[in-house]
Design an enzyme around this catalytic site. Structure first.
Site, mmCIF file in Angstrom:
data_model
loop_
_atom_site.group_PDB
_atom_site.id
_atom_site.type_symbol
_atom_site.label_atom_id
_atom_site.label_comp_id
_atom_site.label_asym_id
_atom_site.label_seq_id
_atom_site.Cartn_x
_atom_site.Cartn_y
_atom_site.Cartn_z
ATOM 1 N N GLY A 19 27.306 -34.092 18.403
ATOM 2 C CA GLY A 19 26.994 -33.723 19.772
ATOM 3 C C GLY A 19 25.523 -33.902 20.115
ATOM 4 N N HIS A 180 14.237 -21.431 20.094
ATOM 5 C CA HIS A 180 13.200 -22.285 19.522
ATOM 6 C C HIS A 180 11.811 -21.975 20.072
ATOM 7 C CE1 HIS A 180 13.962 -24.823 23.141
ATOM 8 N NE2 HIS A 180 12.714 -25.200 22.971
ATOM 9 N N GLY A 183 9.834 -20.218 17.587
ATOM 10 C CA GLY A 183 9.401 -21.027 16.453
ATOM 11 C C GLY A 183 8.175 -21.868 16.726
ATOM 12 N N HIS A 242 14.446 -17.865 26.650
ATOM 13 C CA HIS A 242 13.097 -18.192 26.214
ATOM 14 C C HIS A 242 12.013 -17.325 26.865
ATOM 15 C CE1 HIS A 242 15.035 -21.474 24.305
ATOM 16 N NE2 HIS A 242 15.092 -22.265 25.343
#
Length: 469
Positions: A19, A180, A183, A242
């Site tokens: 994907g 993310h 990170g 986020h």
């Protein structure tokens, strides 16, 4: 903090291996880990999907993915990487595991029966429950680590239902809800810069800071994932995931330590102080031409832009607005956090330029920290101007920045949950977002390559948005 130890033998199962997310993020990150010698000495990656794909064809697919991402594949390194790739077709669910059980058994012949199982769900959120139930039914849950992409639920009720199901199959310590943005090297510096430098720690409150801006405009559109985006929009795709997490990084109190439990606790505690968002303090938008995109309904009212004012109800941040903004097809791409300091009192208060004192973190790329300050312009007259000092993080001595997905997947492999979200924090996120989700304002049109709807300018007064003024 992240361990530098090399992880033990691992079988990494990638659901949705062919994907879009696997192609853009997961597979390139995994190859980077191999190049950096951060993978276990013994590892296998098992891709899973509905198609009947041979091991060789999957290996060639991965090769194409890496080449499209700019990798120059050297025969020796690629040959070793390729030899560890397998594919299990036929899908996977409670009623039918396809060929996955057999392929994992084969992989464990290479890595050892005690190899750590890591399941990465690079699939739409609608499939999380099906895969989770399958892991429990077929004995793949015990002792494993399971990575869930965002959004973890698409509504408060959906979050609670998914959370209950996950905890019927897995212990919380096994669950890695990936975001993310946590990170990013510069996101981590939001707390490191503060807690390691007293000059910043002392100003980190409402006595000194008058406004916080978390601004993530994007020039990109949504053509490559139109179906997913139309079901989520900017609020679900970015704001409650986020941007709320970045706000928590800024606003949290000092943790007892930087261990996973203490860092998570500090982050989740301050999310519990987020005031439910008032829809009157939100501007939604949709860029002109959105409904002309293939895969988007002509009648779609999905938001591609959101600007919102968030308040943190505690003593440290009382009265300080957190302005959050993101959108597609905007004028420029940035991922910036800005702390706007109050004007000084005293003999120069009338001479200081507007927004003369700003501490900013650029989260994109390898990240940078900048400080805008007022200084005397050299010359005979007393003229004050704003000067900027910039620290590119990648230029620090011996810097070796890792892209967010590389960092976070490595954290999963070594079992470090510091930069992953917990259910108590997510429950508070959904509570804060509830009024907006229940009563969203009508999206306003905006022109592509603009800074979004004009109404959003009023939201940022009196300082205005630092980007796009």
């Amino acid at each position: 903090m992240t361990s530098s130890a090399r992880p033990g033998p691992t079988v990494f199962v990638l659901f949705g291996a062919t994907g879009d997310l696997a192609k853009r993020m997961v597979l390139p990150a995994f190859y980077r880990l191999a190049k950096e010698n951060l993978l276990p000495a013994k590892w296998m990656l098992v891709g899973n999907g509905r198609g009947d794909v041979s091991h060789y064809d999957f290996q060639q697919h991965v090769r194409e993915v890496l080449t499209e991402n700019g990798e120059t594949l050297q025969d020796g390194a690629w040959g070793d990487f390729q030899s560890r790739l397998r594919f299990a077709g036929g899908g996977f669910e409670k009623a039918d595991p396809g060929s996955l059980l057999d392929v994992i058994a084969e992989a464990r012949k290479e890595t050892g029966d005690e190899a750590q199982l890591v399941h990465y769900l690079a699939i739409p959120p609608s499939a999380f429950e099906r895969i989770t139930e399958g892991l429990g039914e077929h004995g793949l849950a015990k002792g494993s680590r399971v990575v869930y992409e965002k959004p973890f639920g698409t509504s408060p009720d959906g979050f609670r239902e998914l959370d209950e199901l996950v905890h019927k199959v897995l212990d919380e310590k096994q669950v890695y809800r990936i975001d993310h943005f946590l990170g990013k090297e510069a996101t981590q510096n939001l707390h490191v810069l503060r807690f390691a430098n007293v000059m910043f720690d002392t100003i980190w409150c409402n006595k000194t800071i008058r406004q916080v801006q978390i601004d993530v405009p994007e020039t990109l559109g949504i053509a490559d994932r139109a179906g997913f985006y139309d079901e989520t929009g900017a609020v679900l795709d970015m704001l409650v995931t986020h941007l709320f997490q970045v706000a928590a990084e800024i606003a949290m109190e000092a943790p007892a330590s930087l261990s996973a439990d203490d860092l998570q606790s500090a982050r989740e505690e301050v999310i519990g102080c987020f005031r439910p968002i008032d829809p009157k303090e939100v501007v939604l938008g949709q860029f002109d031409g959105y409904t002309d995109t293939e895969g988007i309904k002509k009648t779609s009212t999905t938001d591609t832009y959101v600007a919102a004012k968030l308040w943190v109800d505690n003593d440290r941040w009382d009265g300080v607005p957190f302005l959050l903004r993101t959108g597609k097809r905007l004028h420029a791409s940035h991922q910036r956090v800005s702390l706007i300091l109050r004007d000084p009192e005293g003999p120069l208060s009338d001479e200081v330029p507007d927004n003369g004192n700003v501490l900013s973190f650029e989260l994109s790329g390898n990240g940078e920290i900048s400080i805008e300050m007022v200084a005397k312009k050299p010359g005979a007259a007393l003229r004050l101007e704003t000067a900027t000092a910039v620290l590119p993080l990648s230029q620090m001595k011996d810097a070796d920045p890792l892209p967010p997905y590389v960092r976070l997947i490595h954290d999963v492999l070594v079992g470090d949950r510091s930069l992953f979200t917990r259910p108590d924090g997510l429950a508070a996120v959904w509570k804060a977002a509830g009024p907006l989700l229940d009563n969203p304002p009508k999206p306003k049109p905006y022109a592509p390559s603009s800074w979004g709807p004009e109404a959003a300018r009023e939201l940022a007064e009196p300082d205005g948005w630092l980007l796009g003024q």
